[in-house]
Design a protein around this motif. Structure first.
Motif, PDB file in Angstrom:
ATOM      1  N   ALA A  40       0.975  -1.263  -0.016  1.00 40.66           N
ATOM      2  CA  ALA A  40      -0.013  -0.011  -0.184  1.00 40.66           C
ATOM      3  C   ALA A  40       1.022   1.221   0.068  1.00 40.66           C
ATOM      4  CB  ALA A  40      -1.000  -0.080   1.401  1.00 40.66           C
ATOM      5  N   ILE A  41       2.111   1.230   0.457  1.00 40.11           N
ATOM      6  CA  ILE A  41       2.833   2.353   0.750  1.00 40.11           C
ATOM      7  C   ILE A  41       3.520   2.625  -0.665  1.00 40.11           C
ATOM      8  CG2 ILE A  41       4.897   3.276   1.634  1.00 40.11           C
ATOM      9  CD1 ILE A  41       4.116   2.069   4.183  1.00 40.11           C
ATOM     10  N   MET A  42       3.838   1.416  -1.357  1.00 44.96           N
ATOM     11  CA  MET A  42       4.437   1.656  -2.570  1.00 44.96           C
ATOM     12  C   MET A  42       3.312   2.084  -3.620  1.00 44.96           C
ATOM     13  SD  MET A  42       7.911   0.887  -2.697  1.00 44.96           S
ATOM     14  CE  MET A  42       7.555   1.885  -1.085  1.00 44.96           C
ATOM     15  N   ALA A  43       2.054   1.836  -3.500  1.00 42.78           N
ATOM     16  CA  ALA A  43       1.242   2.317  -4.308  1.00 42.78           C
ATOM     17  C   ALA A  43       1.100   3.607  -4.321  1.00 42.78           C
ATOM     18  CB  ALA A  43      -0.254   1.277  -4.127  1.00 42.78           C
ATOM     19  N   GLU A  44       1.010   4.266  -3.202  1.00 43.09           N
ATOM     20  CA  GLU A  44       0.784   5.753  -3.011  1.00 43.09           C
ATOM     21  C   GLU A  44       2.120   6.349  -3.403  1.00 43.09           C
ATOM     22  OE1 GLU A  44      -0.015   8.601   1.136  1.00 43.09           O
ATOM     23  OE2 GLU A  44      -0.021   6.511   1.414  1.00 43.09           O
ATOM     24  N   HIS A  45       3.039   5.608  -3.517  1.00 40.64           N
ATOM     25  CA  HIS A  45       4.474   6.327  -4.277  1.00 40.64           C
ATOM     26  C   HIS A  45       4.600   6.171  -5.414  1.00 40.64           C
ATOM     27  CE1 HIS A  45       5.454   7.122   0.282  1.00 40.64           C
ATOM     28  NE2 HIS A  45       6.420   7.764  -0.094  1.00 40.64           N
ATOM     29  N   GLN A  46       3.717   5.436  -6.065  1.00 43.87           N
ATOM     30  CA  GLN A  46       3.860   5.180  -7.602  1.00 43.87           C
ATOM     31  C   GLN A  46       5.023   4.134  -7.528  1.00 43.87           C
ATOM     32  OE1 GLN A  46       1.373   6.471  -9.728  1.00 43.87           O
ATOM     33  NE2 GLN A  46       0.563   7.193  -7.847  1.00 43.87           N
ATOM     34  N   GLY A  47       5.161   3.485  -6.812  1.00 43.57           N
ATOM     35  CA  GLY A  47       6.145   2.336  -6.766  1.00 43.57           C
ATOM     36  C   GLY A  47       5.768   0.982  -6.568  1.00 43.57           C
ATOM     37  N   GLN A  48       6.511   0.204  -6.429  1.00 46.61           N
ATOM     38  CA  GLN A  48       6.183  -1.405  -6.592  1.00 46.61           C
ATOM     39  C   GLN A  48       7.109  -2.032  -5.428  1.00 46.61           C
ATOM     40  OE1 GLN A  48       7.007  -3.247 -10.330  1.00 46.61           O
ATOM     41  NE2 GLN A  48       6.124  -5.044  -9.738  1.00 46.61           N
ATOM     42  N   LEU A  49       6.206  -3.137  -5.011  1.00 50.79           N
ATOM     43  CA  LEU A  49       7.067  -4.235  -4.206  1.00 50.79           C
ATOM     44  C   LEU A  49       7.190  -5.640  -5.136  1.00 50.79           C
ATOM     45  CD1 LEU A  49       7.831  -5.457  -1.549  1.00 50.79           C
ATOM     46  CD2 LEU A  49       5.410  -5.840  -1.004  1.00 50.79           C
ATOM     47  N   ARG A  50       8.427  -5.960  -4.919  1.00 51.09           N
ATOM     48  CA  ARG A  50       8.474  -7.056  -5.879  1.00 51.09           C
ATOM     49  C   ARG A  50       9.459  -8.203  -4.954  1.00 51.09           C
ATOM     50  NH1 ARG A  50      12.366  -5.778 -10.828  1.00 51.09           N
ATOM     51  NH2 ARG A  50      10.632  -4.539 -11.188  1.00 51.09           N
ATOM     52  N   LEU A  51       8.937  -9.509  -4.946  1.00 52.40           N
ATOM     53  CA  LEU A  51       9.178 -10.673  -4.333  1.00 52.40           C
ATOM     54  C   LEU A  51       9.987 -11.523  -5.318  1.00 52.40           C
ATOM     55  CD1 LEU A  51       6.271 -11.187  -1.676  1.00 52.40           C
ATOM     56  CD2 LEU A  51       8.606  -9.697  -1.329  1.00 52.40           C
ATOM     57  N   ALA A  52      11.158 -11.936  -5.000  1.00 54.16           N
ATOM     58  CA  ALA A  52      11.935 -13.010  -5.768  1.00 54.16           C
ATOM     59  C   ALA A  52      12.552 -13.896  -4.891  1.00 54.16           C
ATOM     60  CB  ALA A  52      12.554 -12.344  -6.828  1.00 54.16           C
ATOM     61  N   ASN A  53      12.747 -15.207  -5.165  1.00 58.07           N
ATOM     62  CA  ASN A  53      13.603 -16.008  -4.833  1.00 58.07           C
ATOM     63  C   ASN A  53      15.109 -15.870  -5.047  1.00 58.07           C
ATOM     64  OD1 ASN A  53      11.787 -17.470  -3.023  1.00 58.07           O
ATOM     65  ND2 ASN A  53      11.155 -18.429  -4.705  1.00 58.07           N
ATOM     66  N   ARG A  54      15.735 -16.046  -4.254  1.00 62.53           N
ATOM     67  CA  ARG A  54      17.258 -15.705  -4.727  1.00 62.53           C
ATOM     68  C   ARG A  54      17.986 -17.219  -5.189  1.00 62.53           C
ATOM     69  NH1 ARG A  54      20.536 -13.807   0.414  1.00 62.53           N
ATOM     70  NH2 ARG A  54      22.128 -13.647  -1.045  1.00 62.53           N
ATOM     71  N   PRO A  55      18.662 -16.977  -6.394  1.00 63.92           N
ATOM     72  CA  PRO A  55      19.364 -18.003  -6.989  1.00 63.92           C
ATOM     73  C   PRO A  55      20.212 -18.998  -5.897  1.00 63.92           C
ATOM     74  CG  PRO A  55      19.730 -16.381  -8.274  1.00 63.92           C
ATOM     75  CD  PRO A  55      19.269 -15.883  -7.271  1.00 63.92           C
ATOM     76  N   GLY A  56      20.753 -18.458  -5.081  1.00 60.33           N
ATOM     77  CA  GLY A  56      21.576 -19.070  -4.045  1.00 60.33           C
ATOM     78  C   GLY A  56      20.805 -19.500  -2.559  1.00 60.33           C
ATOM     79  N   GLY A  57      19.495 -19.132  -2.779  1.00 56.42           N
ATOM     80  CA  GLY A  57      18.496 -19.666  -1.679  1.00 56.42           C
ATOM     81  C   GLY A  57      18.367 -18.240  -0.709  1.00 56.42           C
ATOM     82  N   GLY A  58      17.039 -18.186  -0.391  1.00 54.72           N
ATOM     83  CA  GLY A  58      16.612 -17.099   0.462  1.00 54.72           C
ATOM     84  C   GLY A  58      15.688 -16.104  -0.338  1.00 54.72           C
ATOM     85  N   LEU A  59      15.004 -15.164   0.198  1.00 50.61           N
ATOM     86  CA  LEU A  59      14.153 -14.368  -0.357  1.00 50.61           C
ATOM     87  C   LEU A  59      14.697 -12.880  -0.714  1.00 50.61           C
ATOM     88  CD1 LEU A  59      10.961 -14.124  -1.638  1.00 50.61           C
ATOM     89  CD2 LEU A  59      10.467 -13.228   0.552  1.00 50.61           C
ATOM     90  N   GLU A  60      14.198 -12.345  -1.700  1.00 52.32           N
ATOM     91  CA  GLU A  60      14.683 -10.984  -1.906  1.00 52.32           C
ATOM     92  C   GLU A  60      13.652 -10.041  -1.932  1.00 52.32           C
ATOM     93  OE1 GLU A  60      18.315  -9.001  -3.720  1.00 52.32           O
ATOM     94  OE2 GLU A  60      16.826  -9.328  -5.544  1.00 52.32           O
ATOM     95  N   ALA A  61      13.283  -9.163  -1.165  1.00 55.24           N
ATOM     96  CA  ALA A  61      12.117  -8.115  -1.140  1.00 55.24           C
ATOM     97  C   ALA A  61      12.584  -6.957  -1.504  1.00 55.24           C
ATOM     98  CB  ALA A  61      11.388  -8.127  -0.078  1.00 55.24           C
ATOM     99  N   SER A  62      12.056  -6.415  -2.735  1.00 54.17           N
ATOM    100  CA  SER A  62      12.703  -4.998  -3.419  1.00 54.17           C
ATOM    101  C   SER A  62      11.768  -3.837  -3.125  1.00 54.17           C
ATOM    102  CB  SER A  62      12.958  -5.251  -4.706  1.00 54.17           C
ATOM    103  OG  SER A  62      13.984  -6.222  -4.592  1.00 54.17           O
ATOM    104  N   LEU A  63      12.011  -2.592  -2.896  1.00 58.70           N
ATOM    105  CA  LEU A  63      10.966  -1.595  -2.839  1.00 58.70           C
ATOM    106  C   LEU A  63      11.517  -0.815  -4.197  1.00 58.70           C
ATOM    107  CD1 LEU A  63      11.028  -0.341   0.634  1.00 58.70           C
ATOM    108  CD2 LEU A  63       9.646  -1.729  -0.461  1.00 58.70           C
ATOM    109  N   LEU A  64      10.835  -0.543  -5.394  1.00 62.00           N
ATOM    110  CA  LEU A  64      11.250   0.096  -6.507  1.00 62.00           C
ATOM    111  C   LEU A  64      10.526   1.489  -6.442  1.00 62.00           C
ATOM    112  CD1 LEU A  64      10.946  -2.819  -9.276  1.00 62.00           C
ATOM    113  CD2 LEU A  64      12.955  -1.666  -8.200  1.00 62.00           C
ATOM    114  N   LEU A  65      11.027   2.351  -6.494  1.00 63.92           N
ATOM    115  CA  LEU A  65      10.627   3.940  -6.200  1.00 63.92           C
ATOM    116  C   LEU A  65      10.928   4.879  -7.365  1.00 63.92           C
ATOM    117  CD1 LEU A  65      11.203   4.223  -2.634  1.00 63.92           C
ATOM    118  CD2 LEU A  65       8.979   4.181  -3.462  1.00 63.92           C
ATOM    119  N   PRO A  66      10.180   5.559  -7.913  1.00 62.87           N
ATOM    120  CA  PRO A  66      10.527   6.547  -9.285  1.00 62.87           C
ATOM    121  C   PRO A  66      11.849   7.362  -8.647  1.00 62.87           C
ATOM    122  CG  PRO A  66       8.147   6.436  -8.941  1.00 62.87           C
ATOM    123  CD  PRO A  66       8.733   5.756  -7.608  1.00 62.87           C
ATOM    124  N   GLY A  67      12.912   7.456  -9.280  1.00 59.12           N
ATOM    125  CA  GLY A  67      14.042   8.361  -8.891  1.00 59.12           C
ATOM    126  C   GLY A  67      13.951   9.625  -9.571  1.00 59.12           C
TER     127      GLY A  67
END
Length: 451
Positions: free
Chosen positions: A424-451
């Motif tokens: 919801a916070i990312m949507a308010e900032h015109q950004g995006q929350l992205r989840l992806a599994n790492r190749p070496g194991g584990g999860l990576e959560a990313s906040l993408l914001l307009p720069g």
């Protein structure tokens, strides 16, 4: 091909542009049809003008009425057998001549026509013009038609005439007429289109602003009647929605106040419990309820933040959040990152980043934070060393009250509102929350914001 298709779609997005384009195409098609009809008629008239002198001379030659005076000079000759004609065949004039003979009622069996260039004697008006201009007499070479008509089997009459070809000038006139027509029709249409486009553009901007912030300025009620009606309806809807959102905020504030009061009372009573273990468990439960209440209220208020946006160095902000966790003894590390400035609400970004780091610590033992640029976007990544999330559950994890395991224990992840609040916070900032599994194991959560 794809770029051409995208360019083609650009002009078709605007309603006013589509109307003007359709009218322009309709005018073009109408003028093209008009041009074709005029060209055919002009060609027929010119063909008739070229054919008529020779046809009339044939008619004169074949007119054997006894009361007809002899012509001043013979303009046709009679031959036996098919005559030999030299020049460029003119089948179009042949067809026109046969049609003219049929119209007159003269029975002609066959017609042959050729065209060549020949030196012809000057006509009287041409000689007068030369003398008036003081020009020297010169060879007068013109296009000449030779027409042979078979009036009886094996009997032909042959005559000659000037073609009288003149350059066609109606094309330029038709182009000028088309331009005048475009000006007369399209200029008023552009004016009407601008009256229609301005309020629609303002209406679109207000709707987009409302979608981003939950608030928008009213739209000026102007333009054509239908557009004014639409604008009035939008303003009325906007007022009702804002009133409902304000009422919701007041209700949430009242609920928060009413719930915090008994929680504060419970915290005071818990302090009077003599058993240290029981007192600690009660305090943890009350604190858990407080945190859950804050998460629920924050998620409910998403999109209606009163915090002002400002330019912030996200690398410094992330480093400060990581330092807070390190001071508490949490296993968090941050990669050295370059300066990355964005226009954000800093407290909201802090909360989103804290939620991701807390999830990484609970589910993945450690959190690794980094800030980088990806084109026009700034990426704040939080990676953990846990088992990750199944691909078919990625989207599900972004929904409220969804967790990898079913309990609501804070030690195993809380109430399942963290990722929903971050999204919801990312949507308010015109950004995006992205989840992806790492190749070496584990999860990576990313906040993408307009720069």
């Amino acid at each position: 091909m794809a770029q051409g298709w995208r360019r083609l779609r650009l002009w078709s997005q605007s309603l006013v542009g589509q109307i003007i384009l359709i009218v322009a195409l309709a005018l073009f098609v109408a003028q093209a049809i008009n041009f074709t009809l005029l060209f055919r008629e002009r060609t027929r008239l010119e063909l008739t003008g070229q054919t008529a002198p020779a046809v009339y001379r044939v008619i004169d030659a074949l007119d054997n009425r006894p009361d007809r005076p002899a012509p001043p000079r013979m303009r046709a000759r009679f031959v036996q057998g098919t005559p030999t004609l030299e020049g460029q065949p003119r089948p179009d004039i042949e067809r026109r001549a046969m049609a003219m003979f049929d119209d007159i009622g003269l029975n002609i069996l066959n017609v042959r026509v050729v065209q060549d260039d020949a030196i012809m004697p000057l006509r009287r008006w041409e000689r007068i013009r030369i003398r008036a201009n003081g020009d020297r007499p010169h060879d007068h070479r013109v296009a000449r038609l030779t027409l042979a008509a078979e009036y009886e089997t094996g009997k032909w009459v042959v005559t000659q005439a000037r073609t009288g070809d003149r350059p066609q000038r109606f094309g330029g006139w038709l182009v000028g007429q088309t331009l005048i027509l475009y000006v007369i029709v399209l200029l008023p249409l552009l004016w009407v289109g601008s009256r229609l486009a301005r309020p629609l553009k303002q209406l679109t901007g207000s709707a987009l602003q409302f979608a981003r912030t939950g608030a928008a300025d009213p739209v000026d009620e102007r333009g054509p009647g239908d557009v004014r009606d639409l604008t009035m309806a939008f303003n009325a809807m906007r007022s009702r929605i804002i009133a409902m959102l304000d009422e919701k905020d007041r209700m949430l504030g009242a609920i928060g106040h009413d719930l915090r009061t008994p929680l504060a009372s419970l915290r005071v009573r818990a302090e009077s419990v003599e058993d240290d273990g029981e007192r600690a468990r009660m305090s943890e439960t009350i604190e858990e309820m407080n945190r859950m209440l804050e998460d629920i209220l924050s998620l409910a208020r998403a999109g209606r933040s009163t915090e002002a946006a400002q330019k912030v160095d996200l690398a410094s902000l992330a480093d400060a959040v990581v330092e807070d966790f390190i001071e508490l003894g949490s296993p968090v590390a941050m990669t050295d990152s370059d300066r990355a400035v964005a226009f954000v609400r800093p407290q909201q970004i802090r909360r989103a980043l804290r939620n991701l780091i807390e999830n990484a610590i609970v589910y993945g033992d450690r959190a690794h934070v980094s800030v980088s640029r990806e084109g026009a976007m700034i990426r704040i990544a939080v990676a953990d060393e846990g088992p990750g999330i199944a691909a078919d559950r990625m989207d599900e994890m972004l929904e409220p009250f969804t967790r990898l395991e079913g309990s609501r224990n804070r030690e195993t992840g809380g109430a399942g509102l963290g990722l929903a609040l971050v999204r919801a916070i990312m949507a308010e900032h015109q950004g995006q929350l992205r989840l992806a599994n790492r190749p070496g194991g584990g999860l990576e959560a990313s906040l993408l914001l307009p720069g």
